[in-house]
Design a protein around this motif. Structure first.
Motif, PDB file in Angstrom:
ATOM      1  N   LYS A  66      37.560 -25.196 -32.066  1.00  0.00           N
ATOM      2  CA  LYS A  66      36.396 -24.668 -32.785  1.00  0.00           C
ATOM      3  C   LYS A  66      35.349 -25.733 -33.140  1.00  0.00           C
ATOM      4  CE  LYS A  66      38.904 -20.846 -35.016  1.00  0.00           C
ATOM      5  NZ  LYS A  66      40.204 -21.047 -34.373  1.00  0.00           N
ATOM      6  N   ASN A  67      35.814 -26.945 -33.423  1.00  0.00           N
ATOM      7  CA  ASN A  67      34.933 -27.935 -34.038  1.00  0.00           C
ATOM      8  C   ASN A  67      35.046 -29.264 -33.288  1.00  0.00           C
ATOM      9  OD1 ASN A  67      33.138 -28.869 -35.928  1.00  0.00           O
ATOM     10  ND2 ASN A  67      34.674 -29.267 -37.500  1.00  0.00           N
ATOM     11  N   ARG A  83      28.747 -26.209 -26.928  1.00  0.00           N
ATOM     12  CA  ARG A  83      28.173 -25.106 -27.724  1.00  0.00           C
ATOM     13  C   ARG A  83      28.084 -23.842 -26.872  1.00  0.00           C
ATOM     14  NH1 ARG A  83      23.170 -27.778 -31.259  1.00  0.00           N
ATOM     15  NH2 ARG A  83      24.437 -29.285 -32.437  1.00  0.00           N
ATOM     16  N   LEU A  87      31.951 -23.540 -29.008  1.00  0.00           N
ATOM     17  CA  LEU A  87      32.429 -24.471 -30.032  1.00  0.00           C
ATOM     18  C   LEU A  87      31.284 -24.913 -30.935  1.00  0.00           C
ATOM     19  CD1 LEU A  87      34.458 -24.924 -27.461  1.00  0.00           C
ATOM     20  CD2 LEU A  87      35.148 -26.920 -28.752  1.00  0.00           C
ATOM     21  N   ASP A  88      31.616 -25.180 -32.175  1.00  0.00           N
ATOM     22  CA  ASP A  88      30.690 -25.850 -33.084  1.00  0.00           C
ATOM     23  C   ASP A  88      30.779 -27.330 -32.720  1.00  0.00           C
ATOM     24  OD1 ASP A  88      29.166 -26.779 -35.131  1.00  0.00           O
ATOM     25  OD2 ASP A  88      30.491 -26.153 -36.744  1.00  0.00           O
ATOM     26  N   SER A  89      29.719 -27.875 -32.138  1.00  0.00           N
ATOM     27  CA  SER A  89      29.800 -29.235 -31.590  1.00  0.00           C
ATOM     28  C   SER A  89      28.615 -30.080 -32.032  1.00  0.00           C
ATOM     29  CB  SER A  89      29.839 -29.162 -30.058  1.00  0.00           C
ATOM     30  OG  SER A  89      30.104 -30.439 -29.505  1.00  0.00           O
ATOM     31  N   ILE A  90      28.879 -31.373 -32.211  1.00  0.00           N
ATOM     32  CA  ILE A  90      27.827 -32.342 -32.534  1.00  0.00           C
ATOM     33  C   ILE A  90      28.109 -33.626 -31.764  1.00  0.00           C
ATOM     34  CG2 ILE A  90      28.958 -33.385 -34.558  1.00  0.00           C
ATOM     35  CD1 ILE A  90      25.197 -32.497 -34.222  1.00  0.00           C
ATOM     36  N   TYR A 100      21.047 -32.070 -30.644  1.00  0.00           N
ATOM     37  CA  TYR A 100      22.454 -32.204 -30.253  1.00  0.00           C
ATOM     38  C   TYR A 100      23.141 -33.452 -30.794  1.00  0.00           C
ATOM     39  CZ  TYR A 100      20.855 -28.621 -27.042  1.00  0.00           C
ATOM     40  OH  TYR A 100      20.301 -27.475 -26.529  1.00  0.00           O
TER      41      TYR A 100
END
Length: 202
Positions: A66-67, A83, A87-90, A100
């Motif tokens: 998820k992260n 994303r 997924l919650d992505s950074i 991003y």
């Protein structure tokens, strides 16, 4: 200029008097306007397609994740793809590239312990302190989380590389709190990475 470390299998360029010199050297590349134009322009779709293939290859490890965080993400094509996959992505890099990538340092991650269940990086050769970089990855990874590394092996990098990895074993050995679950040779369509290691956090 080289000093051998880590089981004689990783050559480290010993060229910086202090950490600030290393950061400034890396910023030379990351702030280069011609490179930024290329990353955001003609290379954008090539890398997006490449990361789609890369994460498809690792589909089994992305199940229920998820992260995620991508370390050394530059303009963030890998974040874009994660994303896209839900997924919650950074991403983090020394320079912020919205939407991003936020500003951060791979050796000193400003995140809580066990925050992410998926971590990706392909910049091991740009790390000055591999042991510190890997320990930070493990620290911010949740229990049973996945860490995916792509690296170039037996290859000289560019003027911004800090090491040359000649064997995966010393990298594997630096993971103190994770289990290796995949070790394979790869041939990415968009970069020179030729080794993929996947770990599960214990």
């Amino acid at each position: 200029f080289f000093s051998w470390i880590i089981d004689g299998k990783i050559k480290v360029y010993n060229r910086h008097k202090k950490y600030e010199d290393y950061v400034n050297k890396q910023l030379e590349k990351t702030l280069d306007p011609s490179r930024i134009k290329k990353w955001k322009g003609k290379e954008w779709q090539i890398k997006v397609d490449g990361f789609r293939h890369l994460f498809k290859r690792n589909e089994e490890f992305l199940q229920n994740k998820k992260n995620s965080i991508c370390l050394g993400a530059r303009t963030g094509q890998e974040v874009f793809v994660l994303r896209e996959l839900g997924l919650d992505s950074i991403g983090i890099d020394l320079v912020e590239f919205p939407p991003y990538t936020i500003k951060g340092d791979i050796h000193y991650l400003e995140f809580d312990d066990e925050k992410f269940d998926l971590i990706f990086t392909n910049i091991l050769d740009h790390s000055l302190y591999l042991e510190k970089f890997i320990s930070e990855m493990e620290r911010v990874c949740m229990k049973n989380g996945i860490i995916i590394l792509n690296s170039q092996e037996n290859m000289l990098g560019d003027d911004y590389s800090e090491n040359v990895i000649n064997d995966p074993k010393p990298i594997i050995n630096l993971f103190k709190n994770s289990t290796l679950i995949k070790n394979r040779k790869i041939k990415n369509t968009f970069d020179s990475m030729n080794r993929e290691l996947v770990f599960r956090k214990n």
